[in-house]
Design a protein around this motif. Sequence first.
Motif, PDB file in Angstrom:
ATOM      1  N   ALA A   1       0.831  -1.204   0.000  1.00 17.76           N
ATOM      2  CA  ALA A   1       0.000   0.000   0.000  1.00 17.76           C
ATOM      3  C   ALA A   1       0.864   1.250   0.000  1.00 17.76           C
ATOM      4  O   ALA A   1       0.553   2.233  -0.695  1.00 17.76           O
ATOM      5  N   ASP A   2       1.954   1.225   0.757  1.00 10.02           N
ATOM      6  CA  ASP A   2       2.847   2.381   0.791  1.00 10.02           C
ATOM      7  C   ASP A   2       3.535   2.588  -0.557  1.00 10.02           C
ATOM      8  O   ASP A   2       3.715   3.725  -1.004  1.00 10.02           O
ATOM      9  N   ILE A   3       3.915   1.485  -1.195  1.00  4.22           N
ATOM     10  CA  ILE A   3       4.559   1.594  -2.513  1.00  4.22           C
ATOM     11  C   ILE A   3       3.561   2.135  -3.541  1.00  4.22           C
ATOM     12  O   ILE A   3       3.915   2.967  -4.390  1.00  4.22           O
ATOM     13  N   ALA A   4       2.301   1.682  -3.457  1.00  5.43           N
ATOM     14  CA  ALA A   4       1.271   2.189  -4.369  1.00  5.43           C
ATOM     15  C   ALA A   4       1.072   3.692  -4.184  1.00  5.43           C
ATOM     16  O   ALA A   4       0.871   4.437  -5.157  1.00  5.43           O
ATOM     17  N   LEU A   5       1.147   4.135  -2.945  1.00  2.00           N
ATOM     18  CA  LEU A   5       1.034   5.572  -2.672  1.00  2.00           C
ATOM     19  C   LEU A   5       2.180   6.335  -3.331  1.00  2.00           C
ATOM     20  O   LEU A   5       1.967   7.390  -3.959  1.00  2.00           O
ATOM     21  N   LEU A   6       3.404   5.821  -3.210  1.00  2.00           N
ATOM     22  CA  LEU A   6       4.560   6.489  -3.805  1.00  2.00           C
ATOM     23  C   LEU A   6       4.442   6.546  -5.332  1.00  2.00           C
ATOM     24  O   LEU A   6       4.759   7.562  -5.957  1.00  2.00           O
ATOM     25  N   ARG A   7       3.980   5.442  -5.930  1.00  4.79           N
ATOM     26  CA  ARG A   7       3.820   5.417  -7.387  1.00  4.79           C
ATOM     27  C   ARG A   7       2.796   6.454  -7.840  1.00  4.79           C
ATOM     28  O   ARG A   7       3.002   7.166  -8.833  1.00  4.79           O
ATOM     29  N   ALA A   8       1.662   6.534  -7.107  1.00  7.14           N
ATOM     30  CA  ALA A   8       0.624   7.501  -7.466  1.00  7.14           C
ATOM     31  C   ALA A   8       1.156   8.927  -7.355  1.00  7.14           C
ATOM     32  O   ALA A   8       0.906   9.771  -8.229  1.00  7.14           O
TER      33      ALA A   8
ATOM     34  N   ASP B   1       4.375  -9.858   2.813  1.00  9.24           N
ATOM     35  CA  ASP B   1       3.920  -9.959   4.206  1.00  9.24           C
ATOM     36  C   ASP B   1       4.441  -8.826   5.086  1.00  9.24           C
ATOM     37  O   ASP B   1       4.187  -8.804   6.287  1.00  9.24           O
ATOM     38  N   ILE B   2       5.169  -7.873   4.507  1.00  9.29           N
ATOM     39  CA  ILE B   2       5.774  -6.806   5.312  1.00  9.29           C
ATOM     40  C   ILE B   2       4.754  -5.699   5.570  1.00  9.29           C
ATOM     41  O   ILE B   2       4.044  -5.266   4.656  1.00  9.29           O
ATOM     42  N   THR B   3       4.685  -5.260   6.815  1.00  7.76           N
ATOM     43  CA  THR B   3       3.883  -4.094   7.169  1.00  7.76           C
ATOM     44  C   THR B   3       4.808  -3.024   7.759  1.00  7.76           C
ATOM     45  O   THR B   3       5.819  -3.344   8.382  1.00  7.76           O
ATOM     46  N   VAL B   4       4.433  -1.778   7.543  1.00  7.08           N
ATOM     47  CA  VAL B   4       5.247  -0.657   8.015  1.00  7.08           C
ATOM     48  C   VAL B   4       4.323   0.409   8.587  1.00  7.08           C
ATOM     49  O   VAL B   4       3.123   0.434   8.294  1.00  7.08           O
ATOM     50  N   PRO B   5       4.849   1.322   9.404  1.00  2.89           N
ATOM     51  CA  PRO B   5       4.038   2.465   9.844  1.00  2.89           C
ATOM     52  C   PRO B   5       3.631   3.303   8.640  1.00  2.89           C
ATOM     53  O   PRO B   5       4.406   3.459   7.696  1.00  2.89           O
ATOM     54  N   PRO B   6       2.408   3.818   8.626  1.00  6.51           N
ATOM     55  CA  PRO B   6       1.960   4.594   7.461  1.00  6.51           C
ATOM     56  C   PRO B   6       2.764   5.872   7.271  1.00  6.51           C
ATOM     57  O   PRO B   6       3.310   6.423   8.220  1.00  6.51           O
ATOM     58  N   LEU B   7       2.844   6.309   6.020  1.00  7.88           N
ATOM     59  CA  LEU B   7       3.536   7.549   5.654  1.00  7.88           C
ATOM     60  C   LEU B   7       5.007   7.537   6.077  1.00  7.88           C
ATOM     61  O   LEU B   7       5.575   8.568   6.407  1.00  7.88           O
ATOM     62  N   LEU B   8       5.608   6.341   6.054  1.00  3.61           N
ATOM     63  CA  LEU B   8       6.993   6.228   6.498  1.00  3.61           C
ATOM     64  C   LEU B   8       7.966   6.778   5.465  1.00  3.61           C
ATOM     65  O   LEU B   8       8.949   7.433   5.808  1.00  3.61           O
ATOM     66  N   PHE B   9       7.683   6.552   4.170  1.00 10.31           N
ATOM     67  CA  PHE B   9       8.649   6.887   3.127  1.00 10.31           C
ATOM     68  C   PHE B   9       8.305   8.172   2.371  1.00 10.31           C
ATOM     69  O   PHE B   9       9.174   8.746   1.721  1.00 10.31           O
ATOM     70  N   ILE B  10       7.050   8.605   2.428  1.00 13.83           N
ATOM     71  CA  ILE B  10       6.631   9.743   1.616  1.00 13.83           C
ATOM     72  C   ILE B  10       7.407  11.021   1.925  1.00 13.83           C
ATOM     73  O   ILE B  10       7.676  11.798   0.987  1.00 13.83           O
ATOM     74  N   PRO B  11       7.811  11.327   3.171  1.00 14.07           N
ATOM     75  CA  PRO B  11       8.594  12.562   3.376  1.00 14.07           C
ATOM     76  C   PRO B  11       9.893  12.575   2.599  1.00 14.07           C
ATOM     77  O   PRO B  11      10.302  13.625   2.072  1.00 14.07           O
ATOM     78  N   PHE B  12      10.558  11.398   2.510  1.00 14.13           N
ATOM     79  CA  PHE B  12      11.813  11.333   1.750  1.00 14.13           C
ATOM     80  C   PHE B  12      11.563  11.549   0.255  1.00 14.13           C
ATOM     81  O   PHE B  12      12.336  12.224  -0.433  1.00 14.13           O
ATOM     82  N   VAL B  13      10.461  10.950  -0.248  1.00 15.64           N
ATOM     83  CA  VAL B  13      10.162  11.061  -1.674  1.00 15.64           C
ATOM     84  C   VAL B  13       9.709  12.478  -2.007  1.00 15.64           C
ATOM     85  O   VAL B  13      10.100  13.039  -3.039  1.00 15.64           O
ATOM     86  N   GLU B  14       8.891  13.065  -1.156  1.00 17.58           N
ATOM     87  CA  GLU B  14       8.493  14.461  -1.362  1.00 17.58           C
ATOM     88  C   GLU B  14       9.722  15.370  -1.420  1.00 17.58           C
ATOM     89  O   GLU B  14       9.809  16.280  -2.248  1.00 17.58           O
TER      90      GLU B  14
END
Length: 353
Positions: free
Chosen positions: A228-235, A259-272
């Motif tokens: 889900a986090d990767i899909a967010l980054l792609r969008a 099967d990996i879960t992560v805290p939400p919005l973990l990577f988006i600040p770096f990508v932004e």
Amino acid sequence: MMGIENKQDGISSFLTSDRYRLHRHLMLQVVILAISVSIFFDAPDRLNLSLNRLYGWVSYFLFLNMLVYVNAYLLFPWLLAKNRLFSYAVSVVLFTIFALLIMMVLQELFYDIAVTQQQPSGVALFLSIASSMCTIFLFLGGISTLLLFKQWIISNRHIHDLRLATFRSELNFLKSQINPHFLFNMLNNAHVMVDEDPNMASHILEKLDEMLQYQFNDSTQERVSLKADIALLRAFLDLEKVRRDSFDYEVIVEGMVEDITVPPLLFIPFVENAVKHNPDTRLSYVHIRFRRENNSLLFECENSKPLNPIKRATGGLGLANIKRRLDLLFENKYVLDIIETGTTYTINLKVSV
């Protein structure tokens, strides 16, 4: 290790939880009963079940309960728990003398000891009194130690709860900083793109819908799937690619990450941040890579740099706040490396999963 922690939690819960209050009192009565039944034995192999000895046992049983509960419900909470050590020590001495007098009366009334016809010597009497006082002191000390241990557990748990509450409050604050900033960027980008190319409106709204669904649904959870986090980054990067003429990106995923879960919005600040500081005047890019290594997840975000870079800042959130959020989420179970060259800026993040 987990079994030991569960066992410790079970012991602390048994000593402190109101749910086990009755169980603690029953266990205490069993211990007092085990101590008091010794009165029925004149010798290890000689049992005395006389009526007088039965009366003596009942009185001794009640006497031990008096020692426990007067200390537990009067002396300890009123004095020792409030750090009135001197008052507690004086009270224990006076209470011990009082208890010793009661014990002497009980022995005189009920204990049919075989040597009662003998007049004890002064030394024997002194030793008997001293021994009885030491026994009472030790009994009271044992109860006080147990109560102090219980108080220590409660205090530690209270401190832990306060730290946890502070942790959650700070974490929610940091996350709340990400959400409005991220949402503002999305809406602003969408507005610009719709104005410039109305034919792209359908595509833009579709991507924006995906991102908003994540924003208002998944981002409220404690953990989300990495997919889900990767899909967010792609969008997000799709929208950026539509908005800009010279922009390219790629997202590479290596290893089994389903099967990996992560805290939400973990990577988006770096990508932004990578998008914000990319040059518009020449071909710019953002390359993202996810790789699983045993129990760790490696995230790499590399972006091109402008020819005349401005002093770097991590979006509207700030690198210091991002690091603080990582500290709260992962404690010492993460590694963050920032590598900057003349043409690229790279974030390497390794977290435990």
